[in-house]
Write a protein that holds these residues in place. Structure first.
Motif, PDB file in Angstrom:
ATOM      1  N   TYR A  98       0.849  -1.178   0.000  1.00  0.00           N
ATOM      2  CA  TYR A  98       0.000   0.000   0.000  1.00  0.00           C
ATOM      3  C   TYR A  98       0.890   1.236   0.000  1.00  0.00           C
ATOM      4  CZ  TYR A  98      -4.327  -2.523   1.051  1.00  0.00           C
ATOM      5  OH  TYR A  98      -5.425  -3.343   0.988  1.00  0.00           O
TER       6      TYR A  98
ATOM      7  N   PHE B 236       3.693   0.655   2.675  1.00  0.00           N
ATOM      8  CA  PHE B 236       3.507  -0.376   3.675  1.00  0.00           C
ATOM      9  C   PHE B 236       3.326  -1.730   3.008  1.00  0.00           C
ATOM     10  CE2 PHE B 236       3.157   2.092   7.477  1.00  0.00           C
ATOM     11  CZ  PHE B 236       2.605   3.304   7.097  1.00  0.00           C
TER      12      PHE B 236
ATOM     13  N   GLN C 116       0.886   5.301   0.992  1.00  0.00           N
ATOM     14  CA  GLN C 116       0.197   6.327   1.769  1.00  0.00           C
ATOM     15  C   GLN C 116       0.890   7.665   1.513  1.00  0.00           C
ATOM     16  OE1 GLN C 116       0.319   6.368   6.160  1.00  0.00           O
ATOM     17  NE2 GLN C 116      -1.912   6.646   6.154  1.00  0.00           N
TER      18      GLN C 116
ATOM     19  N   PHE D 186       0.364  -4.915   9.173  1.00  0.00           N
ATOM     20  CA  PHE D 186       1.223  -4.027   8.408  1.00  0.00           C
ATOM     21  C   PHE D 186       2.661  -4.058   8.920  1.00  0.00           C
ATOM     22  CE2 PHE D 186      -1.623  -1.609   5.691  1.00  0.00           C
ATOM     23  CZ  PHE D 186      -2.864  -1.754   6.291  1.00  0.00           C
ATOM     24  N   GLY D 187       3.588  -3.830   7.990  1.00  0.00           N
ATOM     25  CA  GLY D 187       4.958  -3.563   8.377  1.00  0.00           C
ATOM     26  C   GLY D 187       5.078  -2.125   8.858  1.00  0.00           C
ATOM     27  N   ALA D 188       6.286  -1.766   9.279  1.00  0.00           N
ATOM     28  CA  ALA D 188       6.508  -0.437   9.858  1.00  0.00           C
ATOM     29  C   ALA D 188       6.498   0.670   8.819  1.00  0.00           C
ATOM     30  CB  ALA D 188       7.833  -0.422  10.611  1.00  0.00           C
TER      31      ALA D 188
ATOM     32  N   MET E  58       4.781   7.065   1.774  1.00  0.00           N
ATOM     33  CA  MET E  58       5.153   5.972   2.657  1.00  0.00           C
ATOM     34  C   MET E  58       4.555   4.703   2.060  1.00  0.00           C
ATOM     35  SD  MET E  58       5.222   6.134   6.716  1.00  0.00           S
ATOM     36  CE  MET E  58       6.185   5.031   7.703  1.00  0.00           C
TER      37      MET E  58
END
Lengths: 116, 114
Positions: free
Chosen positions: B37, B91, B39, B104-106, B89
């Motif tokens: 994803y 993810f 963002q 989700f990852g960081a 960003m």
């Protein structure tokens, strides 16, 4: 395509008050919706699953009495942050599954809560 | 429980160049979905690409492609011909087969330089 809308996009409230955030599926029905929380520059954390016509299921560590979830219709889920405190300030995002049962998800625009 | 690890907090790439974002995950499930994803500053979550674990062929969406290594539990994203609008960003996310709950990852902040 399917659209999920959140309202309000931004809200500021005083400490101790309650705030309601709405998540609507605009052109499809969603028996299940999901609420996430995102702190600044951090990842999204699943808070709870909102189930139409039944109680929400909360992830471990999420206070159900603090974060009340109501899924009153097939197109609306609400998250109420009760007795809000500054540490509840965050970005809250909802999502709803598409109709195809193929893993597709639609996200709302998010709601930024600031508690003074 | 599933864990998703993104080990690159920030990446910078020159416009028109290629950048690869890494993601590893841990699961005992055999059937699942993996996602990337995007963002942007608007905070709207935008699906970039999706991979079903039972499909061996790597997913591609225009300039975005993945390298899915199921045995290694690795799911990297390649952005080719980077554009300024790719700044965001990113993810990586895991979903157990159709339970619609995402882990989700960081996140990795990607900056595309003009």
């Amino acid at each position: 395509g399917a659209v999920v809308s959140q309202h309000p996009s931004r809200v500021i409230c005083k400490s101790g008050t309650s705030v309601k955030i709405e998540c609507r599926s605009l052109d499809f029905q969603a028996t299940t919706m999901f609420w996430y929380r995102q702190f600044p520059k951090q990842s999204l954390m699943l808070m709870a699953t909102s189930n139409e016509g039944s109680k929400a299921t909360y992830e471990q560590g999420v206070e159900k009495d603090k974060f009340l979830i109501n899924h009153a219709s097939l197109t609306l889920s609400t998250l109420t942050v009760t007795s809000a405190h500054p540490e509840d300030s965050s970005f809250y995002i909802c999502s709803a599954p598409g109709q195809g049962a193929d893993g597709e998800l639609f996200f709302g625009e998010g709601s930024r809560l600031t508690v003074l | 429980a599933q864990t998703v690890t993104q080990s690159q907090p920030e990446m910078s790439v020159q416009e028109a160049e290629t950048v690869t974002l890494s993601c590893t995950y841990d699961t005992s499930e055999n059937n699942y979905y993996l996602f990337w994803y995007k963002q942007p500053p608007s905070r709207q979550m935008i699906l970039v690409i999706r991979q079903e674990a039972y499909k061996q062929q790597n997913a591609t969406e225009n300039r975005f492609s993945v390298n899915f290594q199921k045995a290694a539990k690795s799911f990297s994203l390649k952005i080719s011909d980077s554009q300024l609008g790719d700044t965001a960003m990113y993810f990586c996310a895991f979903m157990k087969h159709v339970d619609y709950k995402l882990s989700f990852g960081a996140g990795t902040t990607v900056t595309v330089r003009a």
